[in-house]
Design a protein around this motif. Structure first.
Motif, PDB file in Angstrom:
ATOM      1  N   PHE A  68       8.773  11.023   0.721  1.00  0.00           N
ATOM      2  CA  PHE A  68      10.175  10.841   0.784  1.00  0.00           C
ATOM      3  C   PHE A  68      10.723  10.904   2.199  1.00  0.00           C
ATOM      4  O   PHE A  68      11.937  10.095   2.385  1.00  0.00           O
ATOM      5  CB  PHE A  68      11.022  11.683  -0.264  1.00  0.00           C
ATOM      6  N   TRP A  69      10.433  11.903   2.937  1.00  0.00           N
ATOM      7  CA  TRP A  69      10.922  12.047   4.468  1.00  0.00           C
ATOM      8  C   TRP A  69      10.526  10.755   5.127  1.00  0.00           C
ATOM      9  O   TRP A  69      11.481  10.272   5.769  1.00  0.00           O
ATOM     10  CB  TRP A  69       9.994  13.225   5.092  1.00  0.00           C
ATOM     11  N   LEU A  70       9.299  10.242   5.013  1.00  0.00           N
ATOM     12  CA  LEU A  70       9.033   8.911   5.801  1.00  0.00           C
ATOM     13  C   LEU A  70       9.894   7.920   5.356  1.00  0.00           C
ATOM     14  O   LEU A  70      10.227   7.019   6.111  1.00  0.00           O
ATOM     15  CB  LEU A  70       7.407   8.850   5.564  1.00  0.00           C
ATOM     16  N   PHE A  71      10.050   7.785   4.133  1.00  0.00           N
ATOM     17  CA  PHE A  71      10.550   6.666   3.483  1.00  0.00           C
ATOM     18  C   PHE A  71      12.190   6.699   3.731  1.00  0.00           C
ATOM     19  O   PHE A  71      12.867   5.697   3.862  1.00  0.00           O
ATOM     20  CB  PHE A  71      10.309   6.157   2.111  1.00  0.00           C
ATOM     21  N   PHE A  72      12.658   7.795   3.396  1.00  0.00           N
ATOM     22  CA  PHE A  72      14.280   8.040   3.208  1.00  0.00           C
ATOM     23  C   PHE A  72      14.813   8.597   4.410  1.00  0.00           C
ATOM     24  O   PHE A  72      16.152   8.546   4.435  1.00  0.00           O
ATOM     25  CB  PHE A  72      14.603   8.724   1.956  1.00  0.00           C
ATOM     26  N   PRO A  83       8.030   0.178   2.396  1.00  0.00           N
ATOM     27  CA  PRO A  83       7.377   1.080   1.202  1.00  0.00           C
ATOM     28  C   PRO A  83       5.790   1.232   1.411  1.00  0.00           C
ATOM     29  O   PRO A  83       5.308   2.325   1.468  1.00  0.00           O
ATOM     30  CB  PRO A  83       7.821   0.361  -0.145  1.00  0.00           C
ATOM     31  N   PHE A  84       5.314   0.024   1.574  1.00  0.00           N
ATOM     32  CA  PHE A  84       3.617   0.077   1.727  1.00  0.00           C
ATOM     33  C   PHE A  84       3.411   1.008   2.869  1.00  0.00           C
ATOM     34  O   PHE A  84       2.243   1.857   3.033  1.00  0.00           O
ATOM     35  CB  PHE A  84       3.329  -1.217   1.949  1.00  0.00           C
ATOM     36  N   ALA A  85       4.012   0.848   4.204  1.00  0.00           N
ATOM     37  CA  ALA A  85       3.548   1.347   5.383  1.00  0.00           C
ATOM     38  C   ALA A  85       4.030   2.758   5.133  1.00  0.00           C
ATOM     39  O   ALA A  85       3.134   3.925   5.709  1.00  0.00           O
ATOM     40  CB  ALA A  85       4.421   0.922   6.362  1.00  0.00           C
ATOM     41  N   ALA A  86       5.152   3.375   4.520  1.00  0.00           N
ATOM     42  CA  ALA A  86       5.295   4.598   4.411  1.00  0.00           C
ATOM     43  C   ALA A  86       4.393   5.364   3.391  1.00  0.00           C
ATOM     44  O   ALA A  86       4.026   6.518   3.549  1.00  0.00           O
ATOM     45  CB  ALA A  86       6.703   4.794   3.511  1.00  0.00           C
ATOM     46  N   GLY A  87       3.697   4.657   2.525  1.00  0.00           N
ATOM     47  CA  GLY A  87       2.885   5.065   1.554  1.00  0.00           C
ATOM     48  C   GLY A  87       1.562   5.443   2.065  1.00  0.00           C
ATOM     49  O   GLY A  87       0.927   6.377   2.022  1.00  0.00           O
ATOM     50  N   VAL A  88       1.072   4.332   2.968  1.00  0.00           N
ATOM     51  CA  VAL A  88      -0.357   4.444   3.762  1.00  0.00           C
ATOM     52  C   VAL A  88      -0.105   5.891   4.852  1.00  0.00           C
ATOM     53  O   VAL A  88      -0.815   6.464   4.906  1.00  0.00           O
ATOM     54  CB  VAL A  88      -0.472   3.094   4.570  1.00  0.00           C
ATOM     55  N   LEU A 158       1.479   8.290  -6.444  1.00  0.00           N
ATOM     56  CA  LEU A 158       2.743   8.652  -5.827  1.00  0.00           C
ATOM     57  C   LEU A 158       3.855   7.432  -5.207  1.00  0.00           C
ATOM     58  O   LEU A 158       4.893   7.951  -5.287  1.00  0.00           O
ATOM     59  CB  LEU A 158       2.624  10.093  -5.023  1.00  0.00           C
ATOM     60  N   VAL A 159       2.996   6.769  -4.514  1.00  0.00           N
ATOM     61  CA  VAL A 159       3.669   5.672  -3.762  1.00  0.00           C
ATOM     62  C   VAL A 159       4.765   4.910  -4.383  1.00  0.00           C
ATOM     63  O   VAL A 159       5.506   4.185  -4.003  1.00  0.00           O
ATOM     64  CB  VAL A 159       2.931   4.897  -2.776  1.00  0.00           C
TER      65      VAL A 159
END
Length: 232
Positions: A68-72, A83-88, A158-159
């Motif tokens: 959540f920190w990486l994406f939001f 979203p894919f990059a944040a998940g990886v 989780l992603v």
């Protein structure tokens, strides 16, 4: 089960996204593991301390919070990830922090004689690591790395919370459309299990392939082998 049959292609597409996340996440995790793990073995504090802080932070906090920190949160600092990059990134950094301890522990578990043999040849620390320690430590790491890979696969679910259209995300879509909760999640349970089992088989095959290399050589044979490598 017949209610979700028309949606199986959708679930299979989600499985491909999950596999892509697993491959990319593990590639990043390995890079992070060797970088942080070797840095923690360094005698230099400028390398050892930041690596230690990274490992403790990412092992000591929830992957969901990191995701959540990486994406939001990063967009507030001018960094926008897909979203894919944040998940990886979340998968790779979190699992890489755990794998870094595998790297450090495996190298530390090698007999003291290996270090002494390298010192006999006046090998530099980097050459000793490349020619003597890592070739013996990597086979020791394989079983634990296999566990990290399977754990990473399971954590890809989780992603879906940041809208990555992976297997779990698409299962939620199918469940919403059909209401067949048991059938949908029973199906993806089998899918996750089959992939995990195949990864376990691959890990076992790889362990058998490198098993002879796990026997530590004698000091004399190590000196001869390392000396031959230096000459080359």
């Amino acid at each position: 089960m017949s209610a979700i049959a028309p949606y199986l292609p959708l679930l299979l597409d989600g499985l491909l996204i999950t596999l892509a996340l697993t491959v990319c996440g593990m590639a990043l995790a390995l890079a992070v593991a060797f970088t942080a793990g070797l840095a923690r073995l360094s005698p230099r504090r400028l390398l050892r301390w930041p690596a230690g802080i990274f490992v403790e932070v990412f092992r000591g906090t929830s992957m969901l919070v990191q995701l959540f920190w990486l994406f939001f949160a990063l967009p507030f600092f001018g960094v926008q990830l897909t979203p894919f990059a944040a998940g990886v990134l979340a998968l790779g950094l979190n699992e890489g922090a755990y794998a870094a301890e595998i790297v450090r522990g495996s190298i530390n578990s090698l007999p003291r004689g290996q270090h002494e043999a390298a010192a006999t040849l006046s090998m530099s620390p980097s050459l000793k690591m490349r020619r003597v320690l890592l070739p013996q430590a990597i086979p020791v790491m394989l079983p634990s790395f296999g566990n990290v890979l399977i754990d990473l696969l399971k954590n890809t679910s989780l992603v879906s919370l940041v809208t990555v259209a992976d297997l779990t995300f698409r299962a939620q879509m199918v469940r919403t459309s059909t209401g067949a909760t048991t059938a949908v999640f029973g199906t993806i349970l089998v899918m996750y299990f089959v992939v995990s089992y195949l990864l376990s088989l691959g890990r076992g095959w790889l362990e058998k392939r490198v098993a002879p290399d796990r026997i530590a050589p004698t000091r004399a044979s190590l000196v001869r082998r390392a000396a031959g490598g230096v000459v080359q």
